[in-house]
Scaffold this motif. Structure first.
Motif, mmCIF file in Angstrom:
data_model
loop_
_atom_site.group_PDB
_atom_site.id
_atom_site.type_symbol
_atom_site.label_atom_id
_atom_site.label_comp_id
_atom_site.label_asym_id
_atom_site.label_seq_id
_atom_site.Cartn_x
_atom_site.Cartn_y
_atom_site.Cartn_z
ATOM 1 N N UNK A 137 -42.082 -23.940 -17.681
ATOM 2 C CA UNK A 137 -42.069 -22.978 -18.789
ATOM 3 C C UNK A 137 -41.980 -23.742 -20.106
ATOM 4 N N UNK A 138 -43.081 -23.705 -20.862
ATOM 5 C CA UNK A 138 -43.134 -24.422 -22.138
ATOM 6 C C UNK A 138 -43.522 -23.523 -23.308
ATOM 7 N N UNK A 139 -43.996 -22.320 -23.022
ATOM 8 C CA UNK A 139 -44.412 -21.392 -24.063
ATOM 9 C C UNK A 139 -44.215 -19.963 -23.568
ATOM 10 N N UNK A 140 -44.382 -19.002 -24.462
ATOM 11 C CA UNK A 140 -44.140 -17.605 -24.127
ATOM 12 C C UNK A 140 -44.935 -17.149 -22.916
ATOM 13 N N UNK A 141 -46.220 -17.502 -22.837
ATOM 14 C CA UNK A 141 -47.069 -17.045 -21.743
ATOM 15 C C UNK A 141 -46.581 -17.507 -20.378
ATOM 16 N N UNK A 142 -45.835 -18.598 -20.373
ATOM 17 C CA UNK A 142 -45.318 -19.117 -19.101
ATOM 18 C C UNK A 142 -44.182 -18.269 -18.546
ATOM 19 N N UNK A 143 -43.707 -17.300 -19.322
ATOM 20 C CA UNK A 143 -42.587 -16.465 -18.880
ATOM 21 C C UNK A 143 -43.029 -15.335 -17.947
ATOM 22 N N UNK A 144 -44.308 -15.075 -17.847
ATOM 23 C CA UNK A 144 -44.792 -14.018 -16.968
ATOM 24 C C UNK A 144 -44.343 -14.282 -15.529
ATOM 25 N N UNK A 145 -43.675 -13.280 -14.946
ATOM 26 C CA UNK A 145 -43.176 -13.404 -13.585
ATOM 27 C C UNK A 145 -41.884 -14.173 -13.441
ATOM 28 N N UNK A 146 -41.303 -14.583 -14.556
ATOM 29 C CA UNK A 146 -40.086 -15.394 -14.517
ATOM 30 C C UNK A 146 -38.835 -14.535 -14.688
ATOM 31 N N UNK A 147 -37.698 -15.080 -14.208
ATOM 32 C CA UNK A 147 -36.402 -14.419 -14.304
ATOM 33 C C UNK A 147 -35.607 -15.022 -15.456
ATOM 34 N N UNK A 148 -35.089 -14.150 -16.342
ATOM 35 C CA UNK A 148 -34.333 -14.588 -17.509
ATOM 36 C C UNK A 148 -32.903 -14.061 -17.390
ATOM 37 N N UNK A 149 -31.937 -14.969 -17.245
ATOM 38 C CA UNK A 149 -30.542 -14.568 -17.092
ATOM 39 C C UNK A 149 -29.861 -14.392 -18.432
ATOM 40 N N UNK A 150 -29.153 -13.263 -18.590
ATOM 41 C CA UNK A 150 -28.426 -12.963 -19.829
ATOM 42 C C UNK A 150 -27.176 -12.171 -19.496
ATOM 43 N N UNK A 151 -26.278 -12.029 -20.463
ATOM 44 C CA UNK A 151 -24.958 -11.440 -20.166
ATOM 45 C C UNK A 151 -25.020 -9.965 -19.798
ATOM 46 N N UNK A 152 -25.961 -9.222 -20.362
ATOM 47 C CA UNK A 152 -26.098 -7.805 -20.033
ATOM 48 C C UNK A 152 -27.484 -7.352 -20.444
ATOM 49 N N UNK A 153 -27.877 -6.180 -19.972
ATOM 50 C CA UNK A 153 -29.193 -5.647 -20.310
ATOM 51 C C UNK A 153 -29.076 -4.559 -21.371
ATOM 52 N N UNK A 154 -30.176 -4.287 -22.040
ATOM 53 C CA UNK A 154 -30.195 -3.245 -23.060
ATOM 54 C C UNK A 154 -29.443 -3.621 -24.315
ATOM 55 N N UNK A 155 -29.221 -4.913 -24.509
ATOM 56 C CA UNK A 155 -28.405 -5.339 -25.642
ATOM 57 C C UNK A 155 -29.095 -6.478 -26.391
ATOM 58 N N UNK A 156 -28.285 -7.282 -27.081
ATOM 59 C CA UNK A 156 -28.774 -8.287 -28.018
ATOM 60 C C UNK A 156 -29.892 -9.164 -27.449
ATOM 61 N N UNK A 157 -29.633 -9.790 -26.313
ATOM 62 C CA UNK A 157 -30.577 -10.801 -25.843
ATOM 63 C C UNK A 157 -31.838 -10.195 -25.232
ATOM 64 N N UNK A 158 -31.743 -9.018 -24.672
ATOM 65 C CA UNK A 158 -32.985 -8.378 -24.202
ATOM 66 C C UNK A 158 -33.845 -7.979 -25.391
#
Length: 346
Positions: A137-158
């Protein structure tokens, strides 16, 4: 006692948020109907904390800035939306969350109002989206199909992730192909290094600790995208504000002074104070990560709230179709009347 949000997908989280707002509205209505005239005033505020961290409210209490107001810790949380939902339903007396989450809850009918900013983003305090050095993963397009871990959903980082993807040409359908997942901040680094997730959001002391170990590469950050801003606010229920204005004023004033104390006091002294607080409060925590603390990131002096700290997210939520266009008015979301720094005060 520990209150940690459990939904792990975007659809589950939005359902949780809708139910939470409905429950919050019903609870507040029952409370008002049952005893608004007879309800007792309070000077003890129940709240949730964060493992291994010292919040501005906790710092204010330790510095003696809350006057006769006392804090009562009832557990920890990793989720801002869950924290303000607990305040809205009366499980706690105040809570803090990303301003976008506050907007969504109020749009859904939760009777809450923000009174002071308590965290934000600056050049020292930011949320970075990190991958292992050897990640493809080196650019935005590489994020397709990838898992992104964050503290919660529906909030700042999402929200930040969506804005990043939008700015890189992702359609709404493309964005759905990137999977945000809930990972507690204390576990994010380990999950990333063990490749249980493809991208991990790291901020504050957890970020700096991970970077000191090495082997990680930043893809982007909220500071890169949006610059400095206050990201989250403390909220109270509207009936609580009406019933306890002097308590809220003392709390807000104390937190404002604590934010400025942390901003103007030498960093080593702030960290020393934080370490003593964590070591003496008896929550079975490790204070080692506090040495990486740099800033609360609050933009406004004393946590004074500005319109732009809500309008950015109102626009995003309207574009996402998560709130109806024009339904939420920024003036209904917050008040600075309890903050002594409002209008240039000190």
């Amino acid at each position: 006692m520990s209150s940690i949000i459990t939904p792990t997908t975007r659809r589950q989280f939005l359902s949780f948020l809708a139910v939470s707002a409905t429950a919050a509205t019903a609870a507040a209505a029952c409370g008002s109907a049952a005893g608004s005239s007879a309800a007792k005033k309070t000077t003890t505020l129940r709240y949730q904390g964060s493992v291994g961290q010292v919040t501005p409210a906790e710092l204010a209490q330790d510095l003696g800035y809350l006057g006769g107001v006392k804090l009562k810790w009832v557990g920890n949380t990793i989720s801002g939306p869950q924290d303000v939902q607990s305040a809205a339903t009366g499980q706690t007396d105040f809570g803090g969350a990303f301003n976008g989450a506050v907007i969504k809850l109020q749009a859904a009918g939760a009777p809450i109002t923000s009174v002071i900013g308590y965290y934000g983003v600056d050049r020292d305090q930011y949320g970075g989206f990190y991958v292992p050095d050897d990640s493809p993963v080196k650019a935005a397009r590489d994020l397709t199909g990838k898992k992104v871990g964050m503290n919660t959903l529906g909030a700042h980082y999402e929200a930040v992730l969506d804005i990043y993807l939008q700015r890189n040409g992702f359609s709404a359908a493309d964005i759905k192909k990137v999977e945000p997942l809930v990972v507690p901040p204390i576990n994010t680094e380990q999950s990333l290094r063990q490749k249980q997730i493809d991208v991990g959001v790291l901020s504050g002391i957890f970020r700096d600790k991970a970077l000191a170990t090495g082997g990680l590469r930043k893809l982007f950050s909220d500071y890169d995208l949006l610059g400095a801003f206050t990201g989250g606010t403390y909220v109270f229920r509207d009936d609580f504000l009406k019933r306890n204005p002097e308590t809220v004023r003392a709390f807000t004033s104390g937190v404002a002074k604590a934010i400025e104390w942390a901003r103007t006091t030498p960093r080593d002294q702030v960290i020393d104070r934080f370490t003593k607080i964590v070591q003496t409060r008896g929550r079975n925590e490790n204070a080692d990560s506090l040495k990486y603390w740099k800033s609360y990131g609050v933009a406004g002096k004393g946590g004074v709230i500005a319109d732009k700290e809500f309008t950015t997210w109102i626009t995003w939520l309207e574009q996402q179709g998560q709130i109806a266009k024009g339904k939420v008015k920024v003036g209904d979301l917050y008040t600075n009347k309890f903050n002594p720094y409002a209008g240039g005060g000190s």
